[in-house]
Design an enzyme around this catalytic site. Structure first.
Site, PDB file in Angstrom:
ATOM      1  N   GLN A 248       0.936  -1.245  -0.166  1.00  0.00           N
ATOM      2  CA  GLN A 248       0.030   0.069  -0.068  1.00  0.00           C
ATOM      3  C   GLN A 248       0.948   0.878  -0.090  1.00  0.00           C
ATOM      4  OE1 GLN A 248      -2.805  -2.297   3.236  1.00  0.00           O
ATOM      5  NE2 GLN A 248      -3.239  -0.064   3.063  1.00  0.00           N
TER       6      GLN A 248
ATOM      7  N   GLU B  36       0.116  -1.431   4.584  1.00  0.00           N
ATOM      8  CA  GLU B  36       0.531  -0.213   4.583  1.00  0.00           C
ATOM      9  C   GLU B  36       1.914  -0.095   5.292  1.00  0.00           C
ATOM     10  OE1 GLU B  36      -2.288   2.313   6.910  1.00  0.00           O
ATOM     11  OE2 GLU B  36      -0.747   3.863   7.187  1.00  0.00           O
TER      12      GLU B  36
ATOM     13  N   ARG C  70      -5.409   7.703  16.341  1.00  0.00           N
ATOM     14  CA  ARG C  70      -6.710   7.676  16.029  1.00  0.00           C
ATOM     15  C   ARG C  70      -8.018   7.134  17.174  1.00  0.00           C
ATOM     16  NH1 ARG C  70      -9.320   8.486  11.128  1.00  0.00           N
ATOM     17  NH2 ARG C  70      -7.925   9.041   9.834  1.00  0.00           N
TER      18      ARG C  70
ATOM     19  N   ARG D 205      -8.215  -1.762   8.556  1.00  0.00           N
ATOM     20  CA  ARG D 205      -9.300  -0.910   8.195  1.00  0.00           C
ATOM     21  C   ARG D 205     -10.078  -0.344   9.558  1.00  0.00           C
ATOM     22  NH1 ARG D 205     -13.338  -3.652   3.725  1.00  0.00           N
ATOM     23  NH2 ARG D 205     -14.124  -1.879   2.774  1.00  0.00           N
TER      24      ARG D 205
ATOM     25  N   PHE E  61      -8.244   1.739  11.586  1.00  0.00           N
ATOM     26  CA  PHE E  61      -7.056   2.029  12.370  1.00  0.00           C
ATOM     27  C   PHE E  61      -6.998   2.684  13.819  1.00  0.00           C
ATOM     28  CE2 PHE E  61      -3.193   5.262  11.808  1.00  0.00           C
ATOM     29  CZ  PHE E  61      -2.391   4.227  11.252  1.00  0.00           C
TER      30      PHE E  61
ATOM     31  N   ALA F  48      -6.330   5.576   5.092  1.00  0.00           N
ATOM     32  CA  ALA F  48      -6.849   6.370   5.673  1.00  0.00           C
ATOM     33  C   ALA F  48      -8.421   6.670   5.110  1.00  0.00           C
ATOM     34  CB  ALA F  48      -6.297   7.640   6.083  1.00  0.00           C
TER      35      ALA F  48
ATOM     36  N   GLU G 113     -13.282   2.884   5.123  1.00  0.00           N
ATOM     37  CA  GLU G 113     -13.080   2.370   6.424  1.00  0.00           C
ATOM     38  C   GLU G 113     -14.607   2.539   7.389  1.00  0.00           C
ATOM     39  OE1 GLU G 113      -9.453   4.789   6.830  1.00  0.00           O
ATOM     40  OE2 GLU G 113      -8.642   2.875   8.167  1.00  0.00           O
TER      41      GLU G 113
HETATM   42  N1  MTE Z   1     -11.560  -2.712  -0.074  1.00  0.00           N
HETATM   43  C1  MTE Z   1     -11.098  -3.842  -0.560  1.00  0.00           C
HETATM   44  N2  MTE Z   1     -11.500  -4.468  -1.659  1.00  0.00           N
HETATM   45  N3  MTE Z   1      -9.674  -4.281  -0.452  1.00  0.00           N
HETATM   46  C2  MTE Z   1      -8.793  -3.599   0.510  1.00  0.00           C
HETATM   47  O1  MTE Z   1      -7.768  -3.909   0.760  1.00  0.00           O
HETATM   48  N4  MTE Z   1      -8.607  -1.898   2.027  1.00  0.00           N
HETATM   49  C3  MTE Z   1      -9.441  -0.898   3.161  1.00  0.00           C
HETATM   50  C4  MTE Z   1     -10.530  -0.029   2.144  1.00  0.00           C
HETATM   51  N5  MTE Z   1     -11.359  -0.906   1.299  1.00  0.00           N
HETATM   52  C5  MTE Z   1      -9.483  -2.466   1.068  1.00  0.00           C
HETATM   53  C6  MTE Z   1     -10.842  -2.138   0.914  1.00  0.00           C
HETATM   54  C7  MTE Z   1      -8.744   0.024   3.585  1.00  0.00           C
HETATM   55  S1  MTE Z   1      -7.872  -0.617   5.187  1.00  0.00           S
HETATM   56  C8  MTE Z   1      -8.717   1.425   3.267  1.00  0.00           C
HETATM   57  S2  MTE Z   1      -7.707   2.647   4.188  1.00  0.00           S
HETATM   58  C9  MTE Z   1      -9.291   1.835   2.163  1.00  0.00           C
HETATM   59  O2  MTE Z   1      -9.960   0.874   1.017  1.00  0.00           O
HETATM   60  C10 MTE Z   1      -8.076   2.624   1.106  1.00  0.00           C
HETATM   61  O3  MTE Z   1      -8.572   3.087  -0.114  1.00  0.00           O
HETATM   62  P1  MTE Z   1      -9.125   4.338  -0.350  1.00  0.00           P
HETATM   63  O4  MTE Z   1      -8.376   5.433   0.578  1.00  0.00           O
HETATM   64  O5  MTE Z   1      -9.146   4.338  -1.756  1.00  0.00           O
HETATM   65  O6  MTE Z   1     -10.687   4.226   0.483  1.00  0.00           O
HETATM   66  N1  LUZ Z   2      -2.553   5.627   8.296  1.00  0.00           N
HETATM   67  C1  LUZ Z   2      -1.973   6.497   8.701  1.00  0.00           C
HETATM   68  C2  LUZ Z   2      -4.176   5.391   8.509  1.00  0.00           C
HETATM   69  O1  LUZ Z   2      -0.658   6.714   8.408  1.00  0.00           O
HETATM   70  N2  LUZ Z   2      -2.685   7.621   9.276  1.00  0.00           N
HETATM   71  C3  LUZ Z   2      -4.106   7.686   9.581  1.00  0.00           C
HETATM   72  O2  LUZ Z   2      -4.478   8.783  10.190  1.00  0.00           O
HETATM   73  C4  LUZ Z   2      -4.578   6.547   9.157  1.00  0.00           C
HETATM   74  N3  LUZ Z   2      -6.144   6.318   9.085  1.00  0.00           N
HETATM   75  C5  LUZ Z   2      -6.584   5.276   8.696  1.00  0.00           C
HETATM   76  C6  LUZ Z   2      -5.735   4.266   8.153  1.00  0.00           C
HETATM   77  N4  LUZ Z   2      -4.569   4.407   7.958  1.00  0.00           N
HETATM   78 MO1  MOS Z   3      -6.481   1.651   5.723  1.00  0.00          MO
HETATM   79  S1  MOS Z   3      -6.267   0.741   7.502  1.00  0.00           S
HETATM   80  O1  MOS Z   3      -6.038   2.984   6.183  1.00  0.00           O
HETATM   81  O2  MOS Z   3      -4.941   1.005   5.153  1.00  0.00           O
END
Ligand code: MTE
Ligand code: LUZ
Ligand code: MOS
Length: 750
Positions: A191, A226, A304, A336, A338, A503, A706
């Site tokens: 990521q 991440e 968070r 997801r 966080f 995030a 999330e």
């Molecule tokens: N959806 C799918 N299908 N696969 C993933 O790994 N990760 C989640 C969410 N949805 C994820 C997902 C997480 S932890 C985050 S932070 C967001 O997608 C990140 O993508 P975005 O910022 O484009 O929403």
């Molecule tokens: N990652 C990060 C995160 O580095 N900062 C954030 O605030 C955060 N929030 C949600 C998921 N990943």
């Molecule tokens: Mo999502 S926990 O911010 O990768």
């Protein structure tokens, strides 16, 4: 618009790391990890392993040319252990061989002697022993001490929420290839391409420009990639630097489960005070985060937790503190939500306890205290454009809660062996990296001379369909058809210095950069068209590859304009930068305006409990969710459904178990239960809340990745209500996941 990957996904043609064509001289890596959770390394004997035919080299910390350090926030994590081990699964060496099977054979022959030291597996024990990652953080509002004295009702309790395995379908992996002059190309399932690039350079002792990281897509990340995609890429790169041959490393599921961190378990204590009218006047909470053996992202996750400690409620007096506790588990990491889900589970538990002790419905206290316009969060941000009550009351009305409640009541009166339970779960989630400097992104857009377009951003596609959204932004802004646009891989040489895809902010940040780049390109092409037509610029529009003049189609096409632009030597490439305006946060005062906006929603959860077996079914989850003005409702609803399933899994089934020696006992999919078709909610209804949208979101379409995970918390309390209906003597507890075993015990508790 459909997810642009759906066609290749369905046909099995989408490329993941393990699908990449490898060079003939490719070698294969396998990690040798610590069999003990804590101790001093007395000796490691690699002799037998090295003599296995086909083993090329076994790498240890001694082979590192730069720093043996991969910590992102705090430099406290070696790539390979030197003299001590801090968790079972901690990498010690890296076997590189002609095949993975050979490397496995060699791994079994490594002999290690460890002098064992005491093992800490729980956050509470770590706190007692003073074992912390860093100093605690505390967010405060008003004066809790004084106010508790005047509260009519005060309740206190403890809450535990367990960890959670990411279980991305594609395990961690990388393929590193030597280029010329010591340059290395790293293909990674990460990521955070820039963090991989940075840490590879640091460990190899080379400049960042020597390392190119490329990501096509991930078979899921969910936060687990991440930070924790990095070590594998670095290991392969160290081997490439030495051997000058390509090295591939794909963790098998067992190694992945054992070696990687998970969602943080939390041990928390709370005190909640209410007045006679059920207004929550004061809330005090201490969170003990089980961080594992190194910082990883724990400090940011802890932060968070504090940001979301009051969830969707306005509480005028708050005293919250979080300790990141150092234990001998694999470093826990982003997942997801966080840290937000862990914080929200505690306030929901506090309200549930208050309601239980007062003999009223939890909903009454929830409803009474919902966030309103201009309320202050404990971190100083003033809530604006609040949709909390709107989503709550829409849910109540749209899904006819009164009727549902009556049905449950009647069902429970008529049935002895089966009981039903209902709960409401409000969610308020802040959008932006809480670390303000991370909120920026870039996009590089090329228009090729035939009129087709290539878009590169810092966004990583991991199933959330961010690439589809980027494509939508590009074609809509340029006024062309979607087939003209291609989303390129995420690559550090095209888009540099990126924040991780995390995030939930990726579409906002990268989308705004794409928008900016496309607007700049369109402006240039409008100028070209205005010359071609000898007409004013403001009368010209592009739509579906055609040039329109004063709303009427001309005989000039997009392709023709692009061709003319080439002749006029107009730049057909644009690189745009976007940073979120307004946001700021002062970590000394712990006050500021950290979020661009909040996402709101309400879920109603209905469960049925088999009171003989302790098993339950989620009958329905009915959600009113604030998408803003969704730019792709199909994708966004998919995100809500997926997050909900993950949230319910965390709250009900998924039970991570480490034994007292720090060994992962739930190390298979037969001992770790993830949601399946039987445990999924029988019915999921998702209603988009009608709002004006929010300009800080891309095309007013709010971040969605999330926030909906936390609707899953509702399942815990719905089951709790059903248990209570069967066994009024049951003393309610807050210890998730609420597995059928725990439910059964509660049903017959005296
Ligand atoms: N959806 C799918 N299908 N696969 C993933 O790994 N990760 C989640 C969410 N949805 C994820 C997902 C997480 S932890 C985050 S932070 C967001 O997608 C990140 O993508 P975005 O910022 O484009 O929403
Ligand atoms: N990652 C990060 C995160 O580095 N900062 C954030 O605030 C955060 N929030 C949600 C998921 N990943
Ligand atoms: Mo999502 S926990 O911010 O990768």
């Amino acid at each position: 618009m459909k997810n642009i990957d759906s066609y290749t996904h369905l046909r099995g043609e989408s490329l993941f790391v393990d699908d990449i064509m490898v060079r003939r001289d490719t070698l294969y890596g396998l990690v040798f990890d610590s069999p003990k959770a804590h101790g001093k390394i007395i000796s490691v004997n690699y002799t037998k392993a090295e003599t296995v035919k086909g083993v090329v080299k076994i790498f240890t910390y001694k082979d590192i040319k730069g720093e043996n350090q991969i910590g992102g926030i705090i430099p406290d994590e070696p790539l390979w252990a030197e003299h001590e081990v801090h968790f079972q699964g901690m990498p010690i060496a890296f076997i590189v061989a002609k095949s993975e099977a050979i490397a496995k054979q060699a791994r079994a022959l490594i002999e290690i002697e460890i002098e064992e030291l005491p093992v800490i597996t729980t956050a509470r024990e770590a706190k007692e022993k003073g074992s912390f990652i860093n100093a605690p953080r505390s967010f405060n509002l008003g004066n809790t001490d004084k106010v508790f004295e005047n509260c009519k009702h005060v309740f206190s309790g403890t809450v535990f929420s367990n960890g959670q395995e990411h279980l991305y379908l594609e395990t961690q992996g990388t393929y590193a290839i030597p280029m010329e002059n010591g340059n290395i190309k790293v293909i990674s399932s990460t990521q955070g391409p820039t963090s991989v690039q940075k840490i590879v350079a640091q460990v190899l002792g080379v400049a960042m420009h020597k390392i190119e990281v490329d990501v096509t897509r991930l078979g899921g990340g969910f936060g687990g990639k991440e930070d924790q995609a990095t070590p594998w890429a670095v290991m392969a790169a160290v081997a490439v630097q030495y051997l000058k041959k390509p090295v591939k490393l794909i963790l098998n599921r067992h190694d992945d489960l054992r070696m990687t961190g998970k969602r943080h378990p939390y041990d928390s204590t709370f005190k909640i005070g209410l007045d006679k009218d059920l207004n929550i006047l004061a809330y005090q909470v201490e969170f003990l985060q089980n961080s594992g053996a190194a910082a990883d992202l724990s400090p940011a996750i802890a932060e968070r937790t504090l940001f979301h400690a009051t969830n969707s409620y306005y509480i005028p007096n708050v005293n919250s503190i979080v300790h990141s506790c150092k234990t001998n588990l694999p470093p826990n990491t982003a997942f997801r939500g966080f840290g937000g889900p862990q914080g929200m589970f505690v306030i929901e538990s506090a309200i549930a306890l208050a309601a239980n002790n007062l003999g009223i419905d939890k909903r009454i206290i929830q409803e009474k205290n919902l966030l309103s316009e201009n309320d202050e969060f404990p971190y100083g941000q003033i809530a604006t454009k609040v949709e909390m009550k709107n989503s709550w009351h829409t849910a109540l009305k749209h899904f006819n809660l009164e009727k549902l409640e009556k049905e449950v009541e009647e069902f429970n009166k008529e049935n002895k062996r089966f009981k039903k339970g209902l709960s409401l779960m409000p969610v308020t989630f802040g959008i932006s990296f809480t670390n303000t400097p991370m909120n920026h992104a870039r996009a590089l857009v090329h228009i090729y001379q035939d009129g087709s377009v290539g878009v590169s951003t810092g966004a990583v596609e991991m199933g959330q369909s961010v690439n589809t959204k980027m494509l939508q932004v590009a074609y809509e802004t340029l006024g062309i058809t979607p087939d003209k646009v291609k989303l390129e891989t995420t690559n550090t040489t095209r888009v540099a210095n990126t924040s991780p895809t995390a995030a939930s902010a990726t579409a906002d940040l990268n989308g705004k950069a794409v928008l900016k780049a496309c607007k700049a390109l369109k402006k240039r092409l409008i100028t070209v068209s205005s010359k071609m037509l000898s007409e004013r610029k403001k009368d010209i529009k592009f739509e579906k590859n055609k040039v329109y003049l004063k709303g009427k189609k001309t005989n000039i096409s997009w392709e023709k304009v692009v061709k003319q632009a080439m002749l006029d030597r107009v730049a057909l490439t644009e690189n745009a930068h976007y940073k979120t305006p307004i946001i700021h946060f002062n970590k000394t005062k712990e006050k500021g305006h950290p979020f661009a906006y909040h996402v709101y929603g309400t879920a109603i959860t209905e469960v049925s409990l088999d009171c003989m077996r302790g098993t339950y079914e989620i009958d329905a989850v009915k959600i009113v969710h604030d998408f803003g003005k969704s730019m792709n409702l199909g994708i966004d609803i998919g995100q809500v459904e997926g997050a909900l399933a993950q949230g319910i899994g965390w709250m009900t089934l998924e039970e991570i178990a480490y034994d007292k020696d720090g060994r992962l006992a739930s190390n298979t999919l037969s001992s770790y239960k993830i949601p399946d078709v039987f445990s999924a909610a029988k019915k999921v209804a998702i209603i988009p809340l009608k709002t004006k949208g929010n300009k800080m979101a891309i095309k007013k379409s709010k971040a969605v990745g999330e926030p909906p995970l936390m609707y899953g918390i509702g399942a815990y309390f719905a089951i709790q209500r059903a248990v209570k209906a069967f066994n009024p003597k049951h003393k309610i507890k807050f210890h998730s996941p609420f597995t059928p075993e725990k439910v059964l015990m509660s049903l017959y508790e005296k």
